[in-house]
Design a protein around this motif. Sequence first.
Motif, PDB file in Angstrom:
ATOM      1  N   LEU A 164       0.831  -1.207   0.000  1.00  9.00           N
ATOM      2  CA  LEU A 164       0.000   0.000   0.000  1.00  9.00           C
ATOM      3  C   LEU A 164       0.869   1.262   0.000  1.00  9.00           C
ATOM      4  CD1 LEU A 164      -2.749  -0.855   2.665  1.00  9.00           C
ATOM      5  CD2 LEU A 164      -2.950  -0.960   0.180  1.00  9.00           C
ATOM      6  N   PRO A 165       0.343   2.361  -0.547  1.00  8.63           N
ATOM      7  CA  PRO A 165       1.082   3.631  -0.485  1.00  8.63           C
ATOM      8  C   PRO A 165       1.278   4.059   0.975  1.00  8.63           C
ATOM      9  CG  PRO A 165      -0.773   3.778  -2.006  1.00  8.63           C
ATOM     10  CD  PRO A 165      -0.935   2.498  -1.265  1.00  8.63           C
ATOM     11  N   LYS A 166       2.327   4.808   1.234  1.00  9.83           N
ATOM     12  CA  LYS A 166       2.642   5.238   2.601  1.00  9.83           C
ATOM     13  C   LYS A 166       1.667   6.284   3.135  1.00  9.83           C
ATOM     14  CE  LYS A 166       6.322   2.677   2.479  1.00  9.83           C
ATOM     15  NZ  LYS A 166       6.263   1.358   3.128  1.00  9.83           N
ATOM     16  N   ASN A 167       0.877   6.894   2.244  1.00 10.79           N
ATOM     17  CA  ASN A 167       0.011   7.989   2.696  1.00 10.79           C
ATOM     18  C   ASN A 167      -1.402   7.533   3.097  1.00 10.79           C
ATOM     19  OD1 ASN A 167      -0.572   7.333   0.030  1.00 10.79           O
ATOM     20  ND2 ASN A 167      -1.263   9.401  -0.493  1.00 10.79           N
ATOM     21  N   VAL A 168      -1.623   6.209   3.227  1.00 17.15           N
ATOM     22  CA  VAL A 168      -2.935   5.735   3.696  1.00 17.15           C
ATOM     23  C   VAL A 168      -3.053   6.054   5.190  1.00 17.15           C
ATOM     24  CG1 VAL A 168      -4.469   3.749   3.985  1.00 17.15           C
ATOM     25  CG2 VAL A 168      -2.952   3.871   1.985  1.00 17.15           C
ATOM     26  N   PRO A 169      -4.058   6.823   5.612  1.00 15.18           N
ATOM     27  CA  PRO A 169      -4.195   7.204   7.024  1.00 15.18           C
ATOM     28  C   PRO A 169      -4.403   6.007   7.948  1.00 15.18           C
ATOM     29  CG  PRO A 169      -5.667   8.497   5.615  1.00 15.18           C
ATOM     30  CD  PRO A 169      -5.129   7.380   4.780  1.00 15.18           C
ATOM     31  N   ASN A 170      -4.018   6.177   9.218  1.00 16.19           N
ATOM     32  CA  ASN A 170      -4.126   5.089  10.195  1.00 16.19           C
ATOM     33  C   ASN A 170      -5.563   4.606  10.374  1.00 16.19           C
ATOM     34  OD1 ASN A 170      -1.401   4.908  10.738  1.00 16.19           O
ATOM     35  ND2 ASN A 170      -1.474   6.452  12.359  1.00 16.19           N
ATOM     36  N   GLU A 171      -6.521   5.578  10.345  1.00  6.50           N
ATOM     37  CA  GLU A 171      -7.918   5.159  10.526  1.00  6.50           C
ATOM     38  C   GLU A 171      -8.382   4.259   9.369  1.00  6.50           C
ATOM     39  OE1 GLU A 171      -8.114   9.585   9.178  1.00  6.50           O
ATOM     40  OE2 GLU A 171      -6.847   8.289  10.424  1.00  6.50           O
ATOM     41  N   GLU A 172      -7.869   4.518   8.158  1.00  2.00           N
ATOM     42  CA  GLU A 172      -8.198   3.662   7.017  1.00  2.00           C
ATOM     43  C   GLU A 172      -7.516   2.291   7.159  1.00  2.00           C
ATOM     44  OE1 GLU A 172     -10.588   4.537   5.360  1.00  2.00           O
ATOM     45  OE2 GLU A 172     -10.286   6.197   3.959  1.00  2.00           O
ATOM     46  N   LEU A 173      -6.277   2.299   7.661  1.00  3.33           N
ATOM     47  CA  LEU A 173      -5.553   1.041   7.868  1.00  3.33           C
ATOM     48  C   LEU A 173      -6.266   0.166   8.890  1.00  3.33           C
ATOM     49  CD1 LEU A 173      -1.829   2.249   7.912  1.00  3.33           C
ATOM     50  CD2 LEU A 173      -2.940   0.860   6.141  1.00  3.33           C
ATOM     51  N   THR A 174      -6.794   0.784   9.936  1.00  4.20           N
ATOM     52  CA  THR A 174      -7.543   0.034  10.961  1.00  4.20           C
ATOM     53  C   THR A 174      -8.771  -0.617  10.341  1.00  4.20           C
ATOM     54  OG1 THR A 174      -6.793   1.563  12.674  1.00  4.20           O
ATOM     55  CG2 THR A 174      -8.724   0.213  13.192  1.00  4.20           C
ATOM     56  N   LYS A 175      -9.475   0.148   9.503  1.00  4.26           N
ATOM     57  CA  LYS A 175     -10.669  -0.373   8.820  1.00  4.26           C
ATOM     58  C   LYS A 175     -10.280  -1.507   7.869  1.00  4.26           C
ATOM     59  CE  LYS A 175     -13.355   2.834   7.146  1.00  4.26           C
ATOM     60  NZ  LYS A 175     -13.895   3.841   6.189  1.00  4.26           N
ATOM     61  N   LEU A 176      -9.186  -1.305   7.136  1.00  6.21           N
ATOM     62  CA  LEU A 176      -8.727  -2.310   6.184  1.00  6.21           C
ATOM     63  C   LEU A 176      -8.297  -3.603   6.880  1.00  6.21           C
ATOM     64  CD1 LEU A 176      -6.661  -0.013   3.813  1.00  6.21           C
ATOM     65  CD2 LEU A 176      -8.646  -1.369   3.124  1.00  6.21           C
ATOM     66  N   GLU A 177      -7.692  -3.475   8.049  1.00  7.93           N
ATOM     67  CA  GLU A 177      -7.251  -4.667   8.782  1.00  7.93           C
ATOM     68  C   GLU A 177      -8.440  -5.532   9.198  1.00  7.93           C
ATOM     69  OE1 GLU A 177      -3.984  -6.005  12.144  1.00  7.93           O
ATOM     70  OE2 GLU A 177      -4.603  -3.911  12.029  1.00  7.93           O
ATOM     71  N   LYS A 178      -9.522  -4.865   9.645  1.00  8.37           N
ATOM     72  CA  LYS A 178     -10.733  -5.596  10.026  1.00  8.37           C
ATOM     73  C   LYS A 178     -11.340  -6.284   8.810  1.00  8.37           C
ATOM     74  CE  LYS A 178     -13.707  -3.886  12.920  1.00  8.37           C
ATOM     75  NZ  LYS A 178     -14.672  -2.965  13.580  1.00  8.37           N
ATOM     76  N   MET A 179     -11.365  -5.567   7.696  1.00  2.86           N
ATOM     77  CA  MET A 179     -11.910  -6.143   6.468  1.00  2.86           C
ATOM     78  C   MET A 179     -11.031  -7.294   5.971  1.00  2.86           C
ATOM     79  SD  MET A 179     -12.947  -2.559   4.592  1.00  2.86           S
ATOM     80  CE  MET A 179     -13.893  -3.191   3.200  1.00  2.86           C
ATOM     81  N   PHE A 180      -9.726  -7.150   6.113  1.00  5.78           N
ATOM     82  CA  PHE A 180      -8.782  -8.191   5.702  1.00  5.78           C
ATOM     83  C   PHE A 180      -9.028  -9.472   6.496  1.00  5.78           C
ATOM     84  CE2 PHE A 180      -4.786 -10.499   5.738  1.00  5.78           C
ATOM     85  CZ  PHE A 180      -4.341 -10.390   4.434  1.00  5.78           C
ATOM     86  N   SER A 181      -9.249  -9.327   7.802  1.00  3.01           N
ATOM     87  CA  SER A 181      -9.534 -10.498   8.649  1.00  3.01           C
ATOM     88  C   SER A 181     -10.807 -11.194   8.202  1.00  3.01           C
ATOM     89  CB  SER A 181      -9.667 -10.077  10.118  1.00  3.01           C
ATOM     90  OG  SER A 181      -8.450  -9.568  10.592  1.00  3.01           O
ATOM     91  N   GLU A 182     -11.806 -10.410   7.812  1.00  2.00           N
ATOM     92  CA  GLU A 182     -13.075 -10.979   7.351  1.00  2.00           C
ATOM     93  C   GLU A 182     -12.886 -11.689   6.009  1.00  2.00           C
ATOM     94  OE1 GLU A 182     -16.946 -12.153   7.388  1.00  2.00           O
ATOM     95  OE2 GLU A 182     -15.779 -11.273   9.023  1.00  2.00           O
ATOM     96  N   VAL A 183     -12.060 -11.110   5.138  1.00  2.00           N
ATOM     97  CA  VAL A 183     -11.746 -11.726   3.850  1.00  2.00           C
ATOM     98  C   VAL A 183     -11.111 -13.092   4.064  1.00  2.00           C
ATOM     99  CG1 VAL A 183     -10.076 -11.595   1.953  1.00  2.00           C
ATOM    100  CG2 VAL A 183     -11.581  -9.677   2.381  1.00  2.00           C
ATOM    101  N   LYS A 184     -10.146 -13.164   4.976  1.00  3.75           N
ATOM    102  CA  LYS A 184      -9.466 -14.426   5.254  1.00  3.75           C
ATOM    103  C   LYS A 184     -10.423 -15.458   5.836  1.00  3.75           C
ATOM    104  CE  LYS A 184      -5.591 -13.510   3.612  1.00  3.75           C
ATOM    105  NZ  LYS A 184      -5.152 -14.262   2.443  1.00  3.75           N
TER     106      LYS A 184
END
Length: 389
Positions: free
Chosen positions: A116-136
């Motif tokens: 991912l690009p370095k400029n993705v905000p932390n709040e978006e990363l937190t959301k993405l991590e939850k979604m990633f866990s659901e994907v798995k």
Amino acid sequence: MKKTIKKSWMIASALTIGMAVLTPLQAGATSVEPTNGVTVQIEQQITGTIKSFNGVGVGIKGRDGKNYYISFSKFSDEQVKQMRKNIVEGQEITAEGGVVEHFADFYTFEDYKKDLPKNVPNEELTKLEKMFSEVKKLEKEASKTKDKKEAEKKYEEFHKLWEEMFQITKPYILANWQPQPFNEYLEYYYEFSENNIVIAENDKKKLKDIYEEWVKLEKDGQEEKSKEKMKEFKKVLRPYLDELNPPETFEKYIEGVNLEISTEDLAKLKAIYEDIQKAERDENYELYNKLSMEFYDIISQFTIPPTFEEYMSEYMSLRYEIKVNKADNKRLKQLYEEILKLDKKEDSTKIDEKWEAFDNILEPYFEANKETLISASKLTINGQEYLPR
């Protein structure tokens, strides 16, 4: 029997059995529970003989007699490319790494985040991590679900969630995107160079203009317009692509099939074959899949199915030549021969039931011979050591 069962479909059904692995490398081995919830064994060493290679990992028979799958997921593409030179069946390999429970665990959120690009905000990363866990979670559930419709439903949810994640990251990706110069793009994606195919100057100018328009549309996030622009690009490029990699003619294809097909059916097959090629060029994948099924339905009428012994030899070779006892082998042979006698269209439900019974007989054998999945952090192949970069 009007039509035979497709051999490839039968083999594919075998690969869905016994994917999750919980067997420890050594009795009493210690495990740790990382924050992402994936249980991983503390690093251990396994030495064995390579039985298969799929481009991203190897199946091996360990010196301890157990079966392992060693993933190269932690290594760079360049390293894997170098490894391929030393990977041959029968070659000894030593791997250090930890056990994971499922193939999905080879790709972690940390791996995903690296791209991912370095400029993705932390709040978006937190959301993405939850979604990633659901994907798995969906991926694991779908692979273990025997009900085809339920599995398809979970895979649909899986793809939908991936698309939602992409939409979150897309603005940041586009903001950092540095498109390749036109000539580089042409050579990298389509393997054109001055040494193979010469593109006429007027077409090259047209392609360059379309490419620059496509880049602007992509950067503006105008997806539909950019897709149409890329179709326009490929339409101009198509004659050169066909010159670089000429499509296989129907006559050449059917010669390799080596089946006795009636003149009437050959004419039908040729028409469908040419429509399939056109659908692929037009990127009409729904039509492509529909026509492909029609094509292979006709072909299957003339295909002689393998004998039970031939089928089991290939089927079991995918599972390290598991030996089935005489009683089970007799029942499997009976089921197989009953399946071949059934009409594929008229008796599809009965066929599915018999394949389920077939798989149920074999499942205990697969369970007892499951591969232990290793995420490698060090490899030694032919005396050459590899560490992830």
